[in-house]
Design an enzyme around this catalytic site. Structure first.
Site, PDB file in Angstrom:
ATOM      1  N   GLU A   1       0.003 -17.923 125.978  1.00  3.79           N
ATOM      2  CA  GLU A   1      -0.354 -16.512 126.591  1.00  3.79           C
ATOM      3  C   GLU A   1      -1.801 -16.106 126.131  1.00  3.79           C
ATOM      4  O   GLU A   1      -1.848 -14.782 126.075  1.00  3.79           O
ATOM      5  CB  GLU A   1       1.017 -15.400 126.372  1.00  3.79           C
ATOM      6  CG  GLU A   1       2.025 -15.904 126.760  1.00  3.79           C
ATOM      7  CD  GLU A   1       3.151 -14.791 126.635  1.00  3.79           C
ATOM      8  OE1 GLU A   1       2.797 -13.800 125.815  1.00  3.79           O
ATOM      9  OE2 GLU A   1       4.366 -15.125 126.987  1.00  3.79           O
TER      10      GLU A   1
ATOM     11  N   ASN B   1       0.315 -22.833 127.380  1.00  7.66           N
ATOM     12  CA  ASN B   1       1.558 -22.304 127.813  1.00  7.66           C
ATOM     13  C   ASN B   1       1.384 -20.718 128.243  1.00  7.66           C
ATOM     14  O   ASN B   1       0.843 -20.109 127.490  1.00  7.66           O
ATOM     15  CB  ASN B   1       2.699 -22.332 126.595  1.00  7.66           C
ATOM     16  CG  ASN B   1       4.167 -22.161 127.162  1.00  7.66           C
ATOM     17  OD1 ASN B   1       4.550 -22.708 128.292  1.00  7.66           O
ATOM     18  ND2 ASN B   1       4.885 -21.034 126.898  1.00  7.66           N
TER      19      ASN B   1
ATOM     20  N   HIS C   1       9.429 -17.484 134.464  1.00  8.59           N
ATOM     21  CA  HIS C   1      10.603 -16.183 134.337  1.00  8.59           C
ATOM     22  C   HIS C   1      10.079 -15.404 135.517  1.00  8.59           C
ATOM     23  O   HIS C   1       9.508 -14.589 135.696  1.00  8.59           O
ATOM     24  CB  HIS C   1      10.078 -15.167 133.036  1.00  8.59           C
ATOM     25  CG  HIS C   1      10.016 -15.997 131.682  1.00  8.59           C
ATOM     26  ND1 HIS C   1      11.430 -16.367 131.004  1.00  8.59           N
ATOM     27  CD2 HIS C   1       9.305 -15.913 130.883  1.00  8.59           C
ATOM     28  CE1 HIS C   1      11.107 -16.857 130.032  1.00  8.59           C
ATOM     29  NE2 HIS C   1       9.860 -16.466 129.830  1.00  8.59           N
TER      30      HIS C   1
ATOM     31  N   GLU D   1      10.140 -22.216 130.274  1.00 10.03           N
ATOM     32  CA  GLU D   1      10.950 -21.097 130.055  1.00 10.03           C
ATOM     33  C   GLU D   1      11.782 -20.580 131.361  1.00 10.03           C
ATOM     34  O   GLU D   1      11.940 -19.272 131.480  1.00 10.03           O
ATOM     35  CB  GLU D   1      10.073 -19.970 129.374  1.00 10.03           C
ATOM     36  CG  GLU D   1       9.012 -20.395 128.181  1.00 10.03           C
ATOM     37  CD  GLU D   1       8.620 -19.466 127.520  1.00 10.03           C
ATOM     38  OE1 GLU D   1       8.754 -18.218 127.685  1.00 10.03           O
ATOM     39  OE2 GLU D   1       7.641 -19.660 126.463  1.00 10.03           O
TER      40      GLU D   1
ATOM     41  N   ASP E   1      13.906 -18.807 133.955  1.00  9.36           N
ATOM     42  CA  ASP E   1      15.232 -18.059 134.107  1.00  9.36           C
ATOM     43  C   ASP E   1      14.688 -17.529 135.782  1.00  9.36           C
ATOM     44  O   ASP E   1      13.663 -17.106 135.989  1.00  9.36           O
ATOM     45  CB  ASP E   1      15.516 -17.091 133.157  1.00  9.36           C
ATOM     46  CG  ASP E   1      14.435 -16.520 132.456  1.00  9.36           C
ATOM     47  OD1 ASP E   1      13.343 -15.905 133.201  1.00  9.36           O
ATOM     48  OD2 ASP E   1      14.612 -16.090 131.247  1.00  9.36           O
TER      49      ASP E   1
HETATM   50  C1  XIL Z   1      11.075 -13.823 123.726  1.00  5.41           C
HETATM   51  C2  XIL Z   1      12.708 -14.148 122.849  1.00  5.41           C
HETATM   52  O1  XIL Z   1      13.285 -14.501 123.707  1.00  5.41           O
HETATM   53  C3  XIL Z   1      13.049 -12.826 122.587  1.00  5.41           C
HETATM   54  O2  XIL Z   1      14.292 -13.136 121.537  1.00  5.41           O
HETATM   55  C4  XIL Z   1      12.117 -12.173 121.582  1.00  5.41           C
HETATM   56  O3  XIL Z   1      12.296 -10.941 121.015  1.00  5.41           O
HETATM   57  C5  XIL Z   1      10.703 -12.090 122.476  1.00  5.41           C
HETATM   58  O4  XIL Z   1      10.210 -13.375 122.805  1.00  5.41           O
HETATM   59  N1  XIL Z   1       7.474 -15.969 126.623  1.00  5.41           N
HETATM   60  C6  XIL Z   1       7.570 -16.640 125.368  1.00  5.41           C
HETATM   61  C7  XIL Z   1       8.672 -16.563 124.687  1.00  5.41           C
HETATM   62  O5  XIL Z   1       6.745 -17.434 125.410  1.00  5.41           O
HETATM   63  O6  XIL Z   1       8.364 -16.735 123.140  1.00  5.41           O
HETATM   64  C8  XIL Z   1       9.370 -15.167 124.668  1.00  5.41           C
HETATM   65  O7  XIL Z   1      10.808 -15.096 124.027  1.00  5.41           O
HETATM   66  C9  XIL Z   1       9.574 -14.819 126.151  1.00  5.41           C
HETATM   67  C10 XIL Z   1       8.412 -14.755 126.903  1.00  5.41           C
END
Ligand code: XIL
Length: 451
Positions: free
Chosen positions: A159, A203, A242, A272, A274
């Protein structure tokens, strides 16, 4: 009474997976077997509750049955692995590596250089460039070194791009604000030096919004080009994905980005995924909504299987009972199993997608082991090697090569061209360096001691 085969398999599957009436395939196939046959990886995170031993037994049972890739939700992040300066905590990460070994899974490491979830002691060094370079290097050396050979792939940088103007995140990132762009380049070089066999990813989220003008994906693509031209050892990009149920065009954006990255020999992974519904909507969701969610999941899997340079398909959770969506994102019900661990239509959709893409037609970006019992790492570029005798660096495997030397803080010290397979380094001061050798598509990074 003797049950016929499909009935008995269904009964077993129903116990194992909590299959519901809406699932017709749950008992028959597992995602991991279907993925493996196609030379691909499918994964879901291990939620933080799993590490603390605070999760229902169904979680692990389903997880190890269905997935061949594992990622820690929080336990390999900077604040978890180096909570105090120089004090490393590998307990939870080791637990995951052990679990992966027992269950034949591949481990993704998440994440090395990220602005979020860094401990205060790191932020307190803001403005001290030399110090922060050393902090980042020590962290990467130690963490990647500890899991050398066990973690197949790292999110080296997470990020680092801004949301608004799609340039580097220049606010709220201690790494960028203090070190500048070179923190990314250095992080990749150090990670490669610590484990030359690990795949190394950039990422980010919102890459899946497409490659339009001024897009985040476009900016990332430019960086990939620059990194590859400069021999920075990036092998993959992770698109977090996401998303929401309304984002119907996203799978095709992912396809376009996968094609664009193929030009640079860089793999695209979904890291990641969802697909959430708006918060508060859970009680009003019906079969049609879940079918729509399944359809969208399926489109991602179709793209994933059709694009030859996609390797991993990782979902940010397993059951809606444990998901960051409800807690932090104002979204809900985004995963493959519901709160009672019943597989949702999205699970079937993924199975159907696999079946619609026979193994004979799916190209893997990975090298398959001879006995095909496991999928090995990314296809390697041609091998070169280097050795230092006195002050002469000799290269085998290439007659001419670009040579760059960096000090242990990642700063460039020397750049030149090796002709006739060697180069003289007599003008370089004594010390420890990282040398990067770049010949055609081959790259080598290693440490050398000049005496
Ligand atoms: C999130 C976790 O799911 C949570 O439990 C935590 O509080 C915050 O991070 N992008 C990412 C992940 O790269 O590491 C994040 O995970 C979600 C968004």
């Amino acid at each position: 009474m003797k049950l016929n085969r499909s009935v008995s398999r269904f009964a077993l599957g129903a116990v194992l997976l909590g299959a519901s009436a809406w699932n017709t395939f749950a008992a028959e196939e597992t995602l991991r077997d279907l993925a493996k046959e196609r030379g691909r990886y499918i994964g879901a995170i291990l939620n933080s509750e799993w590490f603390r031993g605070d999760i229902e037994p169904e979680f692990e049972q389903i997880h190890k049955t269905q997935f061949n890739t594992v990622v820690a939700e929080n336990e390999m992040k900077f604040d978890a692995t180096e909570p105090s300066e120089g004090q490393f905590n590998y307990t939870y990460g080791d637990k995951m590596v052990q679990y992966a070994k027992e269950n034949g899974m591949r481990v993704r490491g998440h994440a090395l250089a990220w602005h979020s979830q860094v401990p205060n002691w790191v932020n307190n060094y803001k403005g001290q460039k030399e110090k922060l370079l050393q902090v980042l290097k020590t962290h990467i050396d130690s963490v990647v070194g500890h899991w050398k050979g066990d973690v197949a792939e790292w999110d080296v940088v997470n990020e680092a791009v801004n949301d608004g103007d799609h340039t580097w995140r220049d606010q709220g990132s201690v790494w960028f604000e203090t070190i500048g762009e070179e923190f990314l380049d250095s992080a990749f070089v150090w990670a490669h030096a610590a484990d030359p066999d690990a795949e190394l990813c950039y990422n980010d989220y919102a890459i899946e919004w497409g490659l339009g003008q001024g897009s985040k994906a476009g900016f990332v693509l430019e960086q990939v080009k620059r990194w590859k031209e400069n021999g920075i050892p990036i092998t993959c990009v992770g698109t977090q994905t996401h998303i929401e149920i309304a984002h119907e065009t996203t799978p095709e954006n992912v396809r376009a980005f996968a094609k664009a990255l193929a030009e640079y020999g860089v793999t695209l992974n979904i890291t990641e995924l969802d697909i959430g519904f708006p918060n508060g909507s859970a009680s009003s969701l019906g079969a049609a909504d879940y079918a729509k969610q399944g359809h969208l999941y399926r489109q991602f899997m179709d793209v994933f299987l059709e694009e030859p340079n996609m390797g991993e398909f990782v979902i940010w959770g397993l059951t809606d009972a444990h998901s960051w969506l409800d807690a932090q994102q104002g979204k809900t019900q985004g995963l493959l199993w519901d709160k009672q661990y019943k597989p949702k239509p999205a699970f079937d959709s993924l199975i159907v997608s696999f079946k619609a893409h026979p193994a004979s037609e799916v190209v893997t970006p990975y090298k398959l082991d001879k006995d095909t019992t496991s999928i090995a790492r990314h296809v390697e570029s041609p091998r070169i090697s280097a050795s230092l005798v006195g002050r002469t660096l000799s290269i085998s495997g290439a007659s001419s090569a670009k040579i760059e030397l960096f000090d242990m803080q990642g700063r460039p010290v020397f750049s030149g061209k090796a002709e006739s397979s060697s180069i003289n380094l007599s003008n370089i001061a004594e010390g420890l360096y990282v040398v990067r050798i770049h010949a055609g598509s081959a790259n080598l990074i290693q440490r050398i001691a000049i005496k």
